[in-house]
Design a protein around this motif. Structure first.
Motif, short mmCIF file in Angstrom:
data_model
loop_
_atom_site.label_atom_id
_atom_site.label_comp_id
_atom_site.label_asym_id
_atom_site.label_seq_id
_atom_site.Cartn_x
_atom_site.Cartn_y
_atom_site.Cartn_z
N LYS A 1 0.84 -1.19 0.00
CA LYS A 1 0.00 0.00 0.00
C LYS A 1 0.88 1.24 0.00
O LYS A 1 2.04 1.21 0.43
CB LYS A 1 -0.91 0.01 1.23
N VAL A 2 0.31 2.34 -0.46
CA VAL A 2 1.03 3.62 -0.48
C VAL A 2 0.45 4.51 0.61
O VAL A 2 -0.77 4.69 0.70
CB VAL A 2 0.90 4.31 -1.85
N TYR A 3 1.33 5.06 1.45
CA TYR A 3 0.92 5.92 2.55
C TYR A 3 1.55 7.29 2.40
O TYR A 3 2.61 7.44 1.78
CB TYR A 3 1.35 5.30 3.89
N PRO A 4 0.92 8.32 3.00
CA PRO A 4 1.53 9.65 2.95
C PRO A 4 2.87 9.68 3.66
O PRO A 4 3.08 8.97 4.65
CB PRO A 4 0.50 10.54 3.67
N LYS A 5 3.77 10.51 3.17
CA LYS A 5 5.14 10.55 3.70
C LYS A 5 5.20 10.93 5.18
O LYS A 5 6.12 10.50 5.88
CB LYS A 5 5.98 11.55 2.88
N TYR A 6 4.21 11.72 5.65
CA TYR A 6 4.30 12.17 7.03
C TYR A 6 4.28 11.00 8.01
O TYR A 6 4.82 11.09 9.12
CB TYR A 6 3.18 13.17 7.36
N MET A 7 3.65 9.89 7.63
CA MET A 7 3.62 8.72 8.51
C MET A 7 5.03 8.19 8.78
O MET A 7 5.35 7.76 9.89
CB MET A 7 2.75 7.62 7.91
#
Length: 253
Positions: free
Chosen positions: A129-135
């Motif tokens: 899955k692709v997650y936002p970088k801030y995570m």
């Protein structure tokens, strides 16, 4: 510090087994080094320092081999590293009270064992899955701080989270974990040095380093060949959780 030869031999084989086991899944073994050393009459400064030094040696070899085999992605790894390095450094600067340290250590060992259980029984998922970088930055902050406070690299917490989030293939997560532990161990050691709490005894430390060098090289080769010593990991997790409870109850509470 004086140490009986029988105990030193026991520590050698214990550190060898731990390094073999943990490096096979991209870890340095810091949580179990802490567990083993806490059973003997070492100061908590010595425990923290030697766990980080051994971590550093194990994951240096692991990181190189993962890079050499094409599993290294600095673009994907960097967000975790940027925030974890300063937080590991700050965590190591804290001169914790001995009782507080052992409470933190006991809790960390228990959580480490749970993480190892999860790592052992989690199913490999092919689709990521692709997650936002801030995570990635947030995870780096939290795990980096814990790493510095207790004296571990943090990979044993990072890897199960990334497996759960389906961040990437298992071998890529193992490569990130090794690199994450590498930079946080360096940062943590720098913090201990600056706060004048770095404590090693070269007679003991060199023996432990030789043990983890052998074990680390063996374990990472298991990983690259997709071997999985599940039974040993389960046994180690059980041992770590029992020692964590002992540390928490006897030395912390």
């Amino acid at each position: 510090m004086p140490l009986d030869s029988e105990i030193l031999i026991l520590l050698f084989f214990g550190f060898f087994i731990i390094a073999t086991l943990y490096s096979s899944v991209g870890f340095g073994g810091g949580s179990s080094y802490l567990a083993l050393l806490s059973l003997f009459a070492f100061s908590f400064f010595f425990i923290r320092s030697n766990a980080l030094v051994c971590n550093l040696l194990v994951v240096s070899g692991s990181t190189y081999l993962f890079y050499k085999n094409g599993h290294f992605s600095i673009k994907d790894f960097l967000p975790f590293i940027i925030t974890s390095i300063p937080m590991a450094f700050l965590g190591a600067l804290f001169k914790l009270d001995e009782k507080v340290f052992f409470i933190l250590l006991g809790i960390t060992l228990i959580l480490s064992a749970i993480s190892l259980f999860y790592q052992t029984f989690s199913k490999n998922v092919s689709k990521s899955k692709v997650y936002p970088k801030y995570m990635s930055y947030v995870l780096g902050i939290g795990i980096g701080l814990l790493s510095g406070l207790v004296g571990i690299g943090g990979g044993i917490f990072l890897a199960p989270l990334l497996h759960h989030l389906r961040w990437g293939k298992p071998v890529k997560i193992a490569a990130l974990s090794a690199f994450f532990i590498l930079v946080n161990s360096i940062s943590g050691l720098a913090g201990l040095l600056l706060s004048d709490t770095l404590e090693v005894s070269w007679h003991i430390t060199l023996v432990l380093l030789f043990a983890v060098l052998l074990g680390g090289q063996l374990g990472v080769r298991f990983s690259l060949k997709k071997a999985s010593p599940k039974a040993i990991r389960i046994g180690t997790a059980i041992l770590v959780i029992l020692v964590g409870l002992r540390v928490l109850i006897v030395k912390g509470l």
